[in-house]
Design an enzyme around this catalytic site. Sequence first.
Site, PDB file in Angstrom:
ATOM      1  N   GLN A  13      -5.348   7.658   6.590  1.00 52.28           N
ATOM      2  CA  GLN A  13      -6.752   7.692   7.009  1.00 52.28           C
ATOM      3  C   GLN A  13      -7.160   6.376   7.669  1.00 52.28           C
ATOM      4  O   GLN A  13      -7.719   6.348   8.763  1.00 52.28           O
ATOM      5  CB  GLN A  13      -7.667   7.969   5.808  1.00 52.28           C
ATOM      6  CG  GLN A  13      -9.127   8.147   6.214  1.00 52.28           C
ATOM      7  CD  GLN A  13     -10.118   7.897   5.085  1.00 52.28           C
ATOM      8  OE1 GLN A  13      -9.750   7.402   4.010  1.00 52.28           O
ATOM      9  NE2 GLN A  13     -11.364   8.236   5.307  1.00 52.28           N
ATOM     10  N   LEU A  14      -6.882   5.271   6.992  1.00 50.18           N
ATOM     11  CA  LEU A  14      -7.239   3.952   7.540  1.00 50.18           C
ATOM     12  C   LEU A  14      -6.181   3.452   8.521  1.00 50.18           C
ATOM     13  O   LEU A  14      -6.506   2.896   9.567  1.00 50.18           O
ATOM     14  CB  LEU A  14      -7.333   2.945   6.392  1.00 50.18           C
ATOM     15  CG  LEU A  14      -8.703   2.543   5.907  1.00 50.18           C
ATOM     16  CD1 LEU A  14      -8.588   1.779   4.603  1.00 50.18           C
ATOM     17  CD2 LEU A  14      -9.430   1.696   6.947  1.00 50.18           C
ATOM     18  N   ASP A  35       5.648   4.864   9.673  1.00 50.72           N
ATOM     19  CA  ASP A  35       5.327   5.750   8.540  1.00 50.72           C
ATOM     20  C   ASP A  35       6.548   6.613   8.255  1.00 50.72           C
ATOM     21  O   ASP A  35       7.556   6.513   8.963  1.00 50.72           O
ATOM     22  CB  ASP A  35       4.091   6.614   8.840  1.00 50.72           C
ATOM     23  CG  ASP A  35       3.314   6.933   7.549  1.00 50.72           C
ATOM     24  OD1 ASP A  35       3.959   7.311   6.555  1.00 50.72           O
ATOM     25  OD2 ASP A  35       2.076   6.778   7.536  1.00 50.72           O
ATOM     26  N   TYR A 140      -3.642   4.061 -10.018  1.00 49.59           N
ATOM     27  CA  TYR A 140      -3.915   3.480  -8.687  1.00 49.59           C
ATOM     28  C   TYR A 140      -4.647   2.145  -8.859  1.00 49.59           C
ATOM     29  O   TYR A 140      -4.269   1.124  -8.272  1.00 49.59           O
ATOM     30  CB  TYR A 140      -4.755   4.479  -7.893  1.00 49.59           C
ATOM     31  CG  TYR A 140      -5.352   3.984  -6.602  1.00 49.59           C
ATOM     32  CD1 TYR A 140      -4.554   3.676  -5.504  1.00 49.59           C
ATOM     33  CD2 TYR A 140      -6.742   3.881  -6.452  1.00 49.59           C
ATOM     34  CE1 TYR A 140      -5.123   3.261  -4.301  1.00 49.59           C
ATOM     35  CE2 TYR A 140      -7.304   3.475  -5.255  1.00 49.59           C
ATOM     36  CZ  TYR A 140      -6.491   3.155  -4.184  1.00 49.59           C
ATOM     37  OH  TYR A 140      -7.057   2.757  -3.001  1.00 49.59           O
ATOM     38  N   LYS A 144      -3.510  -1.694  -7.968  1.00 51.10           N
ATOM     39  CA  LYS A 144      -4.277  -2.574  -7.080  1.00 51.10           C
ATOM     40  C   LYS A 144      -4.597  -3.908  -7.763  1.00 51.10           C
ATOM     41  O   LYS A 144      -4.550  -4.969  -7.118  1.00 51.10           O
ATOM     42  CB  LYS A 144      -5.563  -1.882  -6.599  1.00 51.10           C
ATOM     43  CG  LYS A 144      -5.310  -0.721  -5.642  1.00 51.10           C
ATOM     44  CD  LYS A 144      -4.600  -1.182  -4.372  1.00 51.10           C
ATOM     45  CE  LYS A 144      -4.282  -0.059  -3.409  1.00 51.10           C
ATOM     46  NZ  LYS A 144      -3.411  -0.450  -2.299  1.00 51.10           N
TER      47      LYS A 144
HETATM   48  C1  AKB Z   1      -9.855   6.614  -3.468  1.00 53.78           C
HETATM   49  O1  AKB Z   1     -10.832   7.357  -3.646  1.00 53.78           O
HETATM   50  O2  AKB Z   1      -8.834   6.622  -4.172  1.00 53.78           O
HETATM   51  C2  AKB Z   1      -9.934   5.589  -2.351  1.00 53.78           C
HETATM   52  C3  AKB Z   1     -10.453   4.285  -2.851  1.00 53.78           C
HETATM   53  C4  AKB Z   1     -11.866   4.148  -3.215  1.00 53.78           C
HETATM   54  O3  AKB Z   1      -9.711   3.361  -2.964  1.00 53.78           O
HETATM   55  N1  AKB Z   1     -10.748   6.077  -1.290  1.00 53.78           N
END
Ligand code: AKB
Length: 319
Positions: A13-14, A35, A140, A144
């Site tokens: 997306q980005l 990719d 996730y 991060k």
């Molecule tokens: C997600 O929803 O996982 C991403 C984010 C906010 O990092 N768009």
Amino acid sequence: MEEKILITGANGQLGSVLANALIERYGSNSIIATDLKHKIKFKCYFEVLDATDYDGIQTLVRKYSITQIYHMAAILSATGEKRPHLTWDVNMETLFNVLEVSRLNNIKKVFFPSSIAVYGVDVPKTNAPQNFATTPNTVYGISKVAGELWANYYFNRYGLDVRSIRYPGVIGYQSLPGGGTTDYAVEIYHKAINQEPYECFLNKTTTLPMIYMEDAIRATIELMEAPLKNLSVRTSYNVAGLSFNPEELASSIKEILPEFQISYKPDFRQDIANSWPESIDDSKARKDWNWKPKYNLKKISADMIKNLQLHYNYKTQKS
Ligand code: AKB
């Protein structure tokens, strides 16, 4: 010296929009989009690359004499909860590969995308501070937080100039999101343009930080081009655009498309959204590199609807 910029996750997306913005800024010859598959026709070099493959990255870095890497490849929050260990492995291994290849090949700058997902339920819901205990509920988010700390470590230990932004949910007409909790804010426009009702997977009062694609891309390039001496945050900068909930978003669409209909059926993503703040404090980014968003909800809806109408009209004419 001419920049040679490698982007991982360029189909994303980005990543896809960033690749085009970098082509515009630095020229086709300076950009190497990569990719897992060759899906998009970029006006620059394209190489198939699995960023979990250290040698694959190193080969491209040497082949093109790369000077900067934007490492956009990652598994997002909602998909991540379905395959937690795989998500950890992919998100961390790709980052380690990029950091190590960069360190050993004298790459000048690395960009690493972080997220509002670094926060957990303990953070103040509004204006979440830049520096606050990061206790995320998703794998996730954990990846991060770890990534931010590794970015900081590589900068302090090896002098590798890793720069990072904690992105809110990104809204854009150019590309589709995949596997995130904020994806509803893009899906909703596609349904509205196609005169279909939208069933939202978050409840109507779930306020989250969001940002328009133009702002997100501009923030990324502004941070990467900011003078090193101005940067005081070596983990990741909070960058805010705006905050809204699904009901407010639907109302702004209805101002332009009054027939649009929305219903709400929260699923597992509601728990993820509940663990994130509603807004974030981005005063460090504003002070250090003059960050300022340009898009409010009214402008976003107008721009999304105008561009998606063009896109779908074009598609209908072609078929
Ligand atoms: C997600 O929803 O996982 C991403 C984010 C906010 O990092 N768009």
